[in-house]
Design an enzyme around this catalytic site. Structure first.
Site, PDB file in Angstrom:
ATOM      1  N   ARG A  84     -24.188 -13.434   1.790  1.00  0.00           N
ATOM      2  CA  ARG A  84     -24.752 -13.594   0.595  1.00  0.00           C
ATOM      3  C   ARG A  84     -26.137 -12.698   0.313  1.00  0.00           C
ATOM      4  NH1 ARG A  84     -27.369 -17.670   1.166  1.00  0.00           N
ATOM      5  NH2 ARG A  84     -26.941 -18.433   3.142  1.00  0.00           N
ATOM      6  N   LYS A 118     -21.093 -20.871  -2.916  1.00  0.00           N
ATOM      7  CA  LYS A 118     -22.572 -21.582  -2.965  1.00  0.00           C
ATOM      8  C   LYS A 118     -23.069 -21.534  -4.590  1.00  0.00           C
ATOM      9  CE  LYS A 118     -22.816 -21.976   1.222  1.00  0.00           C
ATOM     10  NZ  LYS A 118     -22.698 -23.562   1.945  1.00  0.00           N
ATOM     11  N   HIS A 121     -25.968 -30.584   2.068  1.00  0.00           N
ATOM     12  CA  HIS A 121     -25.263 -29.370   2.783  1.00  0.00           C
ATOM     13  C   HIS A 121     -25.116 -29.911   4.245  1.00  0.00           C
ATOM     14  CE1 HIS A 121     -25.593 -25.184   4.436  1.00  0.00           C
ATOM     15  NE2 HIS A 121     -24.701 -25.461   3.791  1.00  0.00           N
ATOM     16  N   SER A 156     -25.291 -22.042   8.297  1.00  0.00           N
ATOM     17  CA  SER A 156     -24.341 -21.182   8.722  1.00  0.00           C
ATOM     18  C   SER A 156     -24.293 -20.866  10.236  1.00  0.00           C
ATOM     19  CB  SER A 156     -24.025 -20.007   8.012  1.00  0.00           C
ATOM     20  OG  SER A 156     -23.073 -19.205   8.418  1.00  0.00           O
ATOM     21  N   LYS A 189     -21.243 -26.545  12.178  1.00  0.00           N
ATOM     22  CA  LYS A 189     -20.660 -27.756  11.338  1.00  0.00           C
ATOM     23  C   LYS A 189     -19.445 -27.796  11.213  1.00  0.00           C
ATOM     24  CE  LYS A 189     -22.645 -27.496   7.131  1.00  0.00           C
ATOM     25  NZ  LYS A 189     -22.571 -25.864   7.204  1.00  0.00           N
ATOM     26  N   THR A 190     -18.930 -26.584  10.884  1.00  0.00           N
ATOM     27  CA  THR A 190     -17.355 -26.560  10.561  1.00  0.00           C
ATOM     28  C   THR A 190     -16.636 -26.894  11.956  1.00  0.00           C
ATOM     29  OG1 THR A 190     -17.589 -24.920   8.736  1.00  0.00           O
ATOM     30  CG2 THR A 190     -15.369 -25.136   9.987  1.00  0.00           C
ATOM     31  N   ASP A 198     -18.523 -28.699   4.617  1.00  0.00           N
ATOM     32  CA  ASP A 198     -19.759 -27.977   4.187  1.00  0.00           C
ATOM     33  C   ASP A 198     -20.747 -28.702   2.937  1.00  0.00           C
ATOM     34  OD1 ASP A 198     -21.572 -25.673   4.561  1.00  0.00           O
ATOM     35  OD2 ASP A 198     -20.696 -24.958   2.636  1.00  0.00           O
ATOM     36  N   ARG A 239     -14.798 -14.178   7.823  1.00  0.00           N
ATOM     37  CA  ARG A 239     -14.427 -15.732   7.454  1.00  0.00           C
ATOM     38  C   ARG A 239     -13.088 -15.900   6.867  1.00  0.00           C
ATOM     39  NH1 ARG A 239     -18.581 -19.264   6.663  1.00  0.00           N
ATOM     40  NH2 ARG A 239     -20.977 -18.447   7.191  1.00  0.00           N
TER      41      ARG A 239
END
Length: 533
Positions: free
Chosen positions: A59, A202, A221, A239, A243-244, A258, A323
């Site tokens: 990003r 996003k 988030h 990130s 989390k994932t 997410d 990713r």
């Protein structure tokens, strides 16, 4: 239902769909177009589409802009996160994007939904020139049924992605060829100068981060899963914090990885898919994610064997931010529809590059608010442009780049939800132990999983705790499956006592300096819940 050259119900100002529209194509059709028209695109040995995002592999938050408009100007938290853009400049960017798209031989449109709860979901339209982008958003948005697509009508928000074409530096407010601009009044987002697909994902989240609090519900988030007894857990974290990975638990149902919304009745996922980091991915450590990389999934910027098409997930030649985007139903234990009850546990994930935060601590309500507002972690290499190694950072609400309202608004809403539902809150560090980055080691995923399991089993609820110094945290003396030495960073530290004291004092000072920005709107008990030098 998918269509080529069908422009019924498709109207976007300034964009000509007359002969080249490809709307809601199937993954097979998008594969065919990507392989035919987009150089460098391949199919992996497991069946995923391999695509490249060009120069940008992460990003570009510095290039994000929000239009200053009469209807929203008083709502937005203006500053480095939400930089102002004039309506005129947005119109110039929009026209620039539309003119570029009108030169393409093919235009892709994907119409889908953001939000699994019909009461709060919005209709999103994506207009783009790459099949890869269309397939990515087919995975990340909620896919409509044939009937829903036929009755879709006008979208609530439109993303115009002309990322192959640059913004003009002569346009007021542009500081680079990249621009990601949102107009809440026009209900549009325009992308120029970046082909990184994560900007679209996003962008949708940013829109929901504005609309949901305006509707009286809390956007988050976070990832989310549900246990066999219906107990729901939320995982906050930026990130690279896990989390994932930690929410994809074979013993629990995945609600989402997410983005979620907490309503009066419980939580729902915003998305229709998952966007997992794949660097160093293995079937042994993360089988759910590894096995989700199959036909229909999109792999970004990975290196693979030219003959076998087997992906080398350890190769960082292009970026560390490799990713994969895949529909949530590719996870065997996904809960469909992605909706759950009110959470029982909240886990604040952090990746501490200093090596002084404990692997797990039980937080008081005031501490929960302090650490939620602080959002401490370390940026992981490759997630954002220019980040080449872990870097200490504070990101309000564990998602500052996507906030629209002031962080305290989200924190106050979360505090109310926690009080109403008597939620347990935990701080879990998945970063370094035994020393800072470069000296210590990253906490084993096996240990992090054991900690999460002990939270869900109730073991940690009744554990014996000891106070952890400057940060005044309560840390357990034992956790099944985790060495006792690891639980206490002071015991695990490989350097001298003086070095440890200096390091933890430095981090405490960083916390205190960061929180000054929010102290005027925080209560005395929240301020007192921070570290004390």
């Amino acid at each position: 239902m998918s269509s080529i050259n069908n422009n019924s119900n498709i109207v976007t100002e300034g964009i000509d769909y007359a002969t080249k529209l490809r709307r809601n194509l199937s993954p097979s059709q998008l594969y065919e177009d990507a392989l035919r028209y987009e150089p460098g695109t391949s199919i992996s040995s497991s069946g995923a589409l391999i695509a490249h995002s060009g120069k940008k592999t992460g990003r570009s938050p510095r290039d994000k802009r929000v239009v200053e408009e009469a209807s929203t100007v008083d709502d937005v938290w203006w500053g480095p996160v939400n930089k102002k853009l004039s309506e005129e400049s947005f119109s110039i960017n929009y026209e620039r994007a539309a003119n570029y798209l009108n030169t393409r031989e093919r235009l892709y449109v994907f119409d889908g939904f953001a939000g699994w709860d019909p009461k709060y979901r919005i209709k999103v339209r994506v207009v783009c020139a790459r099949a890869y982008h269309a397939l990515f958003m087919n995975n990340m948005l909620i896919r409509p049924t044939d009937q829903e697509l036929a009755e879709f009508g006008e979208p609530d928000f439109t993303i115009v992605n002309a990322g192959q074409f640059p913004a003009s530096r002569l346009t007021e407010g542009m500081t680079s060829p990249t621009s990601v601009a949102i107009s809440f009044e026009r209900r549009q987002m325009v992308i120029l100068g970046t082909e990184y697909a994560g900007e679209m994902k996003k962008g949708v989240f940013t829109v929901m981060h504005y609309l949901m609090p305006k509707a009286g519900v809390l956007s988050l988030h976070s990832s989310c899963n549900e246990g066999p007894d219906g107990d729901v857990s939320l995982f906050f974290g930026l990130s690279g914090t896990g989390k994932t990975t930690l929410s994809a638990d074979p013993q629990r149902l995945l609600i989402g990885d997410d983005e979620h919304v907490w309503t009066e009745n419980g939580v729902f996922n915003i998305e229709g898919g998952c966007y997992a980091k794949t660097i160093d991915l293995s079937a042994e450590k993360e089988p759910e994610i590894f096995n989700a990389i199959r036909f229909g999934a999109v792999l970004e910027n990975v290196i693979y064997d030219e003959r076998t098409r087997v992906v080398d997930y350890s190769d960082k030649s292009i970026t560390e931010n490799t990713r994969c985007a895949y529909p949530i139903e590719f996870i065997p234990k996904a809960k469909l529809p992605c909706i759950g009850d009110n959470p029982k546990n909240i886990v604040l994930l952090t990746c501490d590059a200093f090596g002084v935060l404990p692997p797990v601590a039980k937080l008081t309500p005031a501490q929960a608010m302090y650490h939620f507002i602080s959002g401490y972690t370390a940026k992981i290499a490759g997630t954002e442009e220019g980040v080449t190694e872990p870097e200490a950072t504070f990101s309000a609400c564990f998602g500052q780049p996507f906030l629209v309202w002031h962080p305290v608004k989200y924190a106050q809403m979360l505090a109310q939800k926690m009080r109403e539902n008597n939620v347990n809150v935990w701080l879990v560090n998945t970063g370094w132990n035994g020393g800072a980055y470069g000296v210590g080691k990253r906490i084993s995923l096996k240990y992090s999983r054991a900690i999460i399991d002990s939270i869900h089993s109730g073991e940690l609820q009744d554990a014996e705790y000891t106070n952890y110094g400057i940060f005044n945290l309560q840390i357990p003396t034992t956790v099944e499956g985790v060495p006792e030495k690891v639980l206490d960073p002071r015991q695990a530290w490989k350097g001298t006592e003086e070095e440890f004291t200096a390091t933890i004092s430095k981090l405490a000072g960083l916390f205190q300096n960061n929180f000054k920005e929010y102290a005027d709107q925080a209560t005395a008990d929240i301020i007192a819940a921070g570290p004390r030098c």
